[in-house]
Design a protein around this motif. Structure first.
Motif, PDB file in Angstrom:
ATOM      1  N   PRO A  69       0.821  -1.213   0.000  1.00  0.00           N
ATOM      2  CA  PRO A  69       0.000   0.000   0.000  1.00  0.00           C
ATOM      3  C   PRO A  69       0.848   1.254   0.000  1.00  0.00           C
ATOM      4  N   HIS A  70       0.299   2.278  -0.590  1.00  0.00           N
ATOM      5  CA  HIS A  70       0.897   3.611  -0.612  1.00  0.00           C
ATOM      6  C   HIS A  70       2.205   3.677  -1.393  1.00  0.00           C
ATOM      7  N   ALA A  71       2.565   2.614  -2.073  1.00  0.00           N
ATOM      8  CA  ALA A  71       3.818   2.637  -2.831  1.00  0.00           C
ATOM      9  C   ALA A  71       3.694   3.572  -4.018  1.00  0.00           C
ATOM     10  N   ILE A  72       4.787   4.242  -4.319  1.00  0.00           N
ATOM     11  CA  ILE A  72       4.816   5.154  -5.465  1.00  0.00           C
ATOM     12  C   ILE A  72       5.622   4.563  -6.601  1.00  0.00           C
ATOM     13  N   VAL A  73       6.707   3.882  -6.276  1.00  0.00           N
ATOM     14  CA  VAL A  73       7.545   3.273  -7.297  1.00  0.00           C
ATOM     15  C   VAL A  73       7.478   1.754  -7.166  1.00  0.00           C
ATOM     16  N   ILE A  74       7.731   1.091  -8.261  1.00  0.00           N
ATOM     17  CA  ILE A  74       7.711  -0.367  -8.260  1.00  0.00           C
ATOM     18  C   ILE A  74       9.000  -0.909  -7.657  1.00  0.00           C
ATOM     19  N   ASP A  75       8.844  -1.798  -6.701  1.00  0.00           N
ATOM     20  CA  ASP A  75       9.975  -2.428  -6.025  1.00  0.00           C
ATOM     21  C   ASP A  75      10.073  -3.867  -6.513  1.00  0.00           C
ATOM     22  N   THR A  76      11.266  -4.309  -6.862  1.00  0.00           N
ATOM     23  CA  THR A  76      11.448  -5.673  -7.357  1.00  0.00           C
ATOM     24  C   THR A  76      11.985  -6.617  -6.286  1.00  0.00           C
ATOM     25  N   THR A  77      12.054  -6.161  -5.058  1.00  0.00           N
ATOM     26  CA  THR A  77      12.560  -6.995  -3.965  1.00  0.00           C
ATOM     27  C   THR A  77      11.417  -7.462  -3.079  1.00  0.00           C
ATOM     28  N   THR A  78      11.588  -8.636  -2.471  1.00  0.00           N
ATOM     29  CA  THR A  78      10.540  -9.157  -1.594  1.00  0.00           C
ATOM     30  C   THR A  78      10.310  -8.246  -0.397  1.00  0.00           C
ATOM     31  N   GLY A  79      11.349  -7.571   0.047  1.00  0.00           N
ATOM     32  CA  GLY A  79      11.225  -6.676   1.186  1.00  0.00           C
ATOM     33  C   GLY A  79      10.378  -5.456   0.925  1.00  0.00           C
ATOM     34  N   GLY A  80      10.061  -5.201  -0.322  1.00  0.00           N
ATOM     35  CA  GLY A  80       9.262  -4.043  -0.663  1.00  0.00           C
ATOM     36  C   GLY A  80       7.764  -4.257  -0.567  1.00  0.00           C
TER      37      GLY A  80
END
Length: 124
Positions: free
Chosen positions: A99-110
């Motif tokens: 939730p609330h993410a602005i950019v795409i993260d490719t890591t599981t921690g994201g």
């Protein structure tokens, strides 16, 4: 947020499957949602992700041109259309949400929320 995947199964090489991930529970104004996969003995790896509102997408190189990530805003459902499947695509596939993410993260921690996974097996 609860995530429930479906659509996995056994398919021959060259075949297609469509995975679904239904989201329920607490909702947010924006998300990034993604698909990851984990093969036996390997770490969980990023497959694709999509910005829930804007629809921006990102794919790992090995699936570009074969997989398509999409979402249905009205149904709160994430999809992964997988075409031209290869034996190396065999893995448990997980959907994830941040939730609330602005950019795409490719890591599981994201990602804070995960589904239970669905098995995809591609026979040669």
């Amino acid at each position: 947020v609860q995530l429930v995947e479906s659509g996995g199964g056994l398919v021959q090489a060259g075949g297609s499957l469509r995975l679904s991930c239904a989201a329920s529970g607490r909702t947010f104004s924006s998300y990034v949602m993604g698909w990851f996969r984990q093969a036996p003995g390997k770490e969980r790896e990023f497959v694709a992700a999509i910005s829930w509102i804007g629809g921006s997408t990102y794919y790992t190189d090995s699936v570009k041109g074969r997989f398509t990530i999409s979402r249905d805003l009205a149904k709160n459902t994430l999809y992964l259309q997988m075409n031209s499947l290869k034996p190396e695509d065999t893995a448990v596939y997980y959907c994830a949400a941040q939730p609330h993410a602005i950019v795409i993260d490719t890591t599981t921690g994201g990602y804070d929320y995960w589904g239970q996974g669905t098995q995809v097996t591609v026979s040669s």
